[in-house]
Structures are given as C-alpha cells and as structure tokens.
Motif scaffolding. Structure first.
Motif, short mmCIF file in Angstrom:
data_model
loop_
_atom_site.label_atom_id
_atom_site.label_comp_id
_atom_site.label_asym_id
_atom_site.label_seq_id
_atom_site.Cartn_x
_atom_site.Cartn_y
_atom_site.Cartn_z
N ILE A 269 -0.70 7.39 -10.90
CA ILE A 269 -0.54 6.54 -12.09
C ILE A 269 0.62 7.06 -12.94
O ILE A 269 1.41 6.28 -13.48
N LYS A 270 0.74 8.37 -13.06
CA LYS A 270 1.88 8.95 -13.77
C LYS A 270 3.20 8.53 -13.11
O LYS A 270 4.19 8.24 -13.79
N ALA A 271 3.21 8.51 -11.78
CA ALA A 271 4.42 8.10 -11.06
C ALA A 271 4.74 6.64 -11.35
O ALA A 271 5.92 6.27 -11.50
N MET A 272 3.72 5.78 -11.42
CA MET A 272 3.95 4.37 -11.78
C MET A 272 4.51 4.26 -13.19
O MET A 272 5.40 3.45 -13.46
N GLY B 288 0.03 15.41 11.92
CA GLY B 288 -1.37 15.12 12.23
C GLY B 288 -1.87 13.80 11.68
O GLY B 288 -2.96 13.39 11.99
N ASN B 289 -1.07 13.14 10.81
CA ASN B 289 -1.57 11.89 10.27
C ASN B 289 -1.29 10.73 11.22
O ASN B 289 -0.55 10.87 12.19
N ILE B 290 -1.85 9.59 10.90
CA ILE B 290 -1.84 8.46 11.81
C ILE B 290 -0.43 7.93 12.07
O ILE B 290 -0.16 7.32 13.11
N LEU B 291 0.50 8.18 11.15
CA LEU B 291 1.87 7.70 11.31
C LEU B 291 2.76 8.70 12.03
O LEU B 291 3.93 8.42 12.28
N GLY B 292 2.22 9.88 12.38
CA GLY B 292 3.04 10.90 13.01
C GLY B 292 3.95 11.55 11.99
O GLY B 292 3.63 11.63 10.80
N GLY B 293 5.12 12.03 12.42
CA GLY B 293 6.06 12.66 11.51
C GLY B 293 5.84 14.15 11.38
O GLY B 293 4.82 14.70 11.80
N ALA B 294 6.84 14.81 10.80
CA ALA B 294 6.77 16.26 10.60
C ALA B 294 6.04 16.58 9.31
O ALA B 294 6.04 15.81 8.36
N ARG B 295 5.43 17.74 9.28
CA ARG B 295 4.70 18.17 8.09
C ARG B 295 5.68 18.61 7.01
O ARG B 295 6.62 19.36 7.25
N ASN B 296 5.46 18.13 5.80
CA ASN B 296 6.30 18.49 4.66
C ASN B 296 5.78 19.79 4.04
O ASN B 296 4.65 19.82 3.54
N PRO B 297 6.56 20.87 4.06
CA PRO B 297 6.07 22.16 3.56
C PRO B 297 5.83 22.19 2.05
O PRO B 297 5.20 23.12 1.54
N TYR B 298 6.31 21.17 1.34
CA TYR B 298 6.17 21.14 -0.12
C TYR B 298 4.95 20.36 -0.60
O TYR B 298 4.70 20.28 -1.80
N LEU B 299 4.23 19.78 0.34
CA LEU B 299 3.11 18.92 -0.03
C LEU B 299 1.78 19.43 0.51
O LEU B 299 1.72 20.01 1.60
N ASP C 59 1.68 12.75 -2.00
CA ASP C 59 3.04 12.74 -2.53
C ASP C 59 3.18 11.68 -3.64
O ASP C 59 3.73 10.61 -3.43
N PRO C 60 2.73 11.98 -4.86
CA PRO C 60 2.85 11.01 -5.96
C PRO C 60 4.30 10.64 -6.27
O PRO C 60 4.59 9.47 -6.56
N MET C 61 5.21 11.62 -6.21
CA MET C 61 6.61 11.34 -6.49
C MET C 61 7.15 10.27 -5.55
O MET C 61 8.00 9.45 -5.92
N GLY C 62 6.63 10.25 -4.32
CA GLY C 62 7.08 9.24 -3.37
C GLY C 62 6.81 7.83 -3.83
O GLY C 62 7.55 6.90 -3.48
N SER D 129 0.86 -1.18 0.00
CA SER D 129 0.00 0.00 0.00
C SER D 129 0.89 1.23 0.00
O SER D 129 2.01 1.20 0.52
N TYR D 130 0.39 2.30 -0.61
CA TYR D 130 1.10 3.58 -0.55
C TYR D 130 0.05 4.68 -0.61
O TYR D 130 -0.70 4.79 -1.59
N TYR D 131 0.00 5.48 0.44
CA TYR D 131 -0.95 6.59 0.51
C TYR D 131 -0.27 7.94 0.66
O TYR D 131 -0.78 8.94 0.18
N MET D 132 0.86 7.99 1.36
CA MET D 132 1.44 9.26 1.78
C MET D 132 2.90 9.09 2.11
O MET D 132 3.42 7.98 2.17
N SER D 133 3.57 10.20 2.33
CA SER D 133 4.91 10.20 2.91
C SER D 133 4.88 11.12 4.14
O SER D 133 3.95 11.90 4.33
N ILE D 134 5.93 10.99 4.96
CA ILE D 134 6.07 11.85 6.13
C ILE D 134 7.52 12.32 6.20
O ILE D 134 8.38 11.81 5.48
#
Length: 485
Positions: A405-408, A333-344, A354-357, A315-320
């Motif tokens: 899909i473009k990232a794939m 604020g997401n379920i995995l924690g982590g710092a907020r990415n200012p570019y996303l 984060d499609p590039m991720g 599965s892939y939904y997001m990055s942190i």
C-alpha cells in the motif's frame, strides 16, 4: 499526499471456481476448473477427463460461498469495503456453453450476490472469465483453440451485461489473460487439453493452438467491450494482466536484455492488443520463435481496434530475476521460475516479496498507456496458525500488505491514476496454483482443510481489524497494532 484519493475503491477479490462450491447445484454445468484434483506445495494438481470417485476435487466445495455469501459480504462490509471483485461462473449461466436459453437459477444467484453488495454500498467489480469455461467446450472443440468459442462467450457476456445493467459498473473480461502465453495456461486459461497432459505444470504444449486461442480471446474481449458500451454507456470494462516483473540478475548486458525481453513479451503482448487495439511491434518475432502462424482476419483487426478497454487492471505478487546462466535462472523456486534475488525475502511458497516492484510496474504501465489502473490482486499466501483462543496473529500478512500500500501511495505521488485496490483472497479460498487450502490469503479464516474436512466456520484474523482501519482512514493510518475491540 498522506492518504488516497476521495472515492478510492478499497476492497478484496475472489474467484467463483475457488470459493463458491455448489459445483453441481441448481442446473450448473461442469467447468474446466472442476476437473482438477487437489495438489500441494511442489505437487501440481492433476487434470482428469472424468470425475474420479476416489479423487478429491477442492473446487467442488470451495469454501461454500454459494451458501455463505450473505455472511461473507456482511463481514466485507464490516471491514468497510467499497468494492468487491468476484467472478461469474460461466457454467452457472450456460451449463455447457451451447444452450440458447440461460439458466435462470444461476442468474438469480449472482443477482442476489450483487444486491447483497449494493445493500452495504459495496461496488461490484465482476470478472466474466476467471480460469474457468464449460468443460463441454473443451471436449467438443478444445476450448479457445476453436473460433466458435468467441460466439459462445459473447452470448454469455451479453446475457449478464443486460441482466445486471444499472447494478454493476465495472467489468473485467478475462482474468490474467497473459497466462495464456505460458504452457501452464493451456488448460487453466484457454481450456486446451491435449492428449498426454496429466498435471497442470507439465502440459503437452502446441504453441499454434495456444496463441490462436489467445487471439480468439482478444476478439471476444473486444466484442464484449463494444457490446457493453452499447448496452450501457456508463459501463467501464477493463483488461486484467498477471504482471510478471523481471530484473536483470547482474549488469551483464545479456541479463539486462533477457529481463527486458521478458518484461516486454510477458507483460505487454496482451495488454497492447487490449489497450491499443493492435498487436505490438514485437509480436511477429514472438510468433516466429514459437513456430506460430496466426489466422487473423481483416474483420478481427477492425474488432480489436474498436474494442479497446477503459482501464487496466492487474495482479502483482512478486518479482523475479533474469539470468543467462540456466542454472541460476531456475533457482528461485517460484511458479514463474527465474533467479533468486539476493536482496529480497521470500514466502514459504518461494514467492519473493518486492513492494518496490509494485511502484515500478505501476509507473511503467501508466507511462505506456496513460489510462486508469486498478490493482485487483495482491496478497500473501501462507499458512496461518489458529491459537487456542481462536485468534490468528497474521502480522506477516499485515507487513506485506502495508508495504505494498505504501508503494501504491508513492505511485500516486508519482502521478499514476489508481482507481482501487482489491487484495487477493480477502477470505481464505482454494489456491489456484496447487488446489490447496493451506496457502491462505484472507483477512477472514475459513475452517476448511486440505483433506476436505472442516466446518466452514468463518473467523476474523488480526489483519481483518488492521485493514478495517486502513479503509476507515483512506490509507492514512497503516499502523500495525489495531485492537479487535
């Protein structure tokens, strides 16, 4: 490359405990998932020891796929699905897990679902365990913390592998198995329920039990892979990982190292065992820092070596982002924690987009293992508005999926071998994280609300027609504007 490889498996994904309903029909037993009440965004669902008459248990009804599966699969076929990923609910086959004879009505239900898929030329992709196990096993010996769970799972897996030989080719053993490395995975993934645990996000955690339970799942998976190949040499069995991509928040070496550690431990501890057949080099440090001493027998090690998977799925939904600053490191604020990415940008549920991720992680995984990959969960969960005419303009979902899909497609150009793509919640279903309907993923809207009301009527969203065109063109046309007519 403008499109995707010939024979690419376009489709969608669901899970039994989130969509089936019929929780106590036709001999079915109670699973761990059915002991969780409803929740909401930032309100965790609650785990109960008994069914409370005044509480709402959303998985008991789901979206009533149990009675609507023919209608739903026909709509999947209308979109052009080549593949449908779904799971079998263990307690439909063995209600408590301890029975010697399987429940024929449960087996027949899944045979009917499989036959309905095959009628339309849709390839079934079946997950054997998707966040559910018999609650009786949780009560009797604390789920996967006990080695006896291995034998019971292998019995169940063998039953369905033999029953559906010749009809199903692709199997996954455990959904997002690496969530067992997190405290929230105790009950959700491993059926471990310690005294004092009340909600899914704040569980009493005993790392020794959790990591031992995860080891038992590895052994059960390896035994299942080996058994599957003996039953049918054409079977392809994969692992399934929740890929949790981390970036360093800054170029501070501390942030860089923290991101490396999280990527390595969270994403590869489990898949190294399942793909390579042994624990990775960094596992002893993980055990030491968690105060864990695993009971791993010589027989276990041989089983793991002999039972490696045929393909990798995730599965892939997001990055942190990872930050050494503890305040920043919990800011996303997401379920995995982590710092907020200012570019996303982020969804209404604080999941950063984060499609590039996806391209990054596909290259990382393929470079590490060199085996085929399936993207079996990816999607946008958010609220949908039904217009007065009944239409649903979910262009935001189209944007999300198009970019992934473009990232794939770029990863394919990079040389990554990708077999298929099954976006999550191809039809609206109960959210696993918080047990609500408001967080919708589907191409198909289901009239089921958070208070349990609704007609269960199905209707097509704008994304339905868009995805139909994507499949029809094998990914060549990712245009946004596709008319329903």
């Amino acid at each position: 490359m403008n499109g995707f490889p010939e024979g690419f498996l376009w489709g969608g994904a669901t899970a039994a405990n989130q969509c089936e309903g019929g929780w106590d029909l036709d001999g079915k037993g109670v699973s761990c998932a059915e002991m969780c009440t409803n929740g909401a965004h930032k309100k965790p669902k609650r785990i109960t020891r008994t069914i409370e008459p005044d509480a709402l248990y959303p998985t008991h009804d789901g979206i009533d796929f149990y009675h609507h599966y023919k209608e739903d699969i026909a709509m999947f076929a209308e979109m052009g699905f080549k593949c449908y990923r779904f799971s079998i609910n263990w307690t439909r086959i063995y209600p408590t897990g301890f029975e010697e004879i399987p429940n024929e009505k449960g087996l027949q239900f899944y045979e009917n679902v499989i036959d309905e898929c095959l009628k339309y030329g849709i390839e079934p992709l079946i997950t054997l365990s998707h966040y559910e196990m018999p609650f009786a096993m949780c009560r009797e010996f604390n789920g996967w913390a006990d080695r006896r769970a291995i034998e019971l799972f292998v019995k169940y897996a063998g039953t369905v592998l033999r029953r559906f030989k010749g009809k199903v080719k692709y199997w996954l053993t455990f959904n997002e198995i690496n969530c067992g490395m997190l405290p929230m995975g105790n009950f959700m993934s491993l059926g471990i329920l310690h005294p004092g645990t009340e909600d899914i996000l704040h569980q009493v955690d005993v790392p020794q039990d959790r990591f031992q339970g995860l080891h038992h799942q590895f052994v059960a998976s390896a035994l299942t892979v080996r058994m599957a190949h003996e039953i049918d040499p054409d079977y392809k069995v994969g692992c399934m990982i929740a890929y949790m991509l981390s970036y360093p928040l800054t170029c501070d070496p501390g942030d860089v190292e923290l991101a490396r550690e999280r990527n390595t431990v969270n994403n590869y501890y489990c898949s190294d065992v399942m793909v390579r057949g042994s624990y990775p080099y960094f596992a002893p440090r993980v055990w030491k820092e968690n105060g864990v001493e695993l009971n791993i027998t010589d027989e276990d090690r041989e089983i793991l070596r002999a039972g490696t998977v045929d393909f990798y799925s995730h599965s892939y939904y997001m990055s942190i982002c990872a930050s050494c600053d503890p305040e920043k490191d919990k800011a996303s604020g997401n379920i995995l924690g982590g710092a907020r990415n200012p570019y996303l940008k982020a969804t209404a549920w604080d999941w950063q987009i984060d499609p590039m991720g996806l391209r990054i992680m596909l290259n990382e995984v393929y470079g590490r293992y060199g085996i085929p990959i399936m993207v079996v969960e990816n999607g946008l969960g958010t609220q949908d508005t039904v217009n007065e005419d009944g239409s649903i303009d979910d262009g935001y979902r189209i944007d999300y999926l198009r970019d992934h899909i473009k990232a794939m497609k770029e990863a394919l150009k990079d040389g990554v071998e990708i077999w298929g793509y099954t976006p999550w919640g191809c039809i609206d279903l109960v959210s696993n994280a918080d047990g609500e309907m408001a967080k919708r993923y589907g191409f198909i809207y289901v009239d089921k609300q958070d208070d349990g009301t609704g007609s269960y009527a199905r209707s097509r969203k704008k994304s339905f027609y868009w995805y139909k065109n994507v499949i029809a063109t094998n990914g060549r046309d990712l245009g946004e504007e596709v008319n329903a007519g």
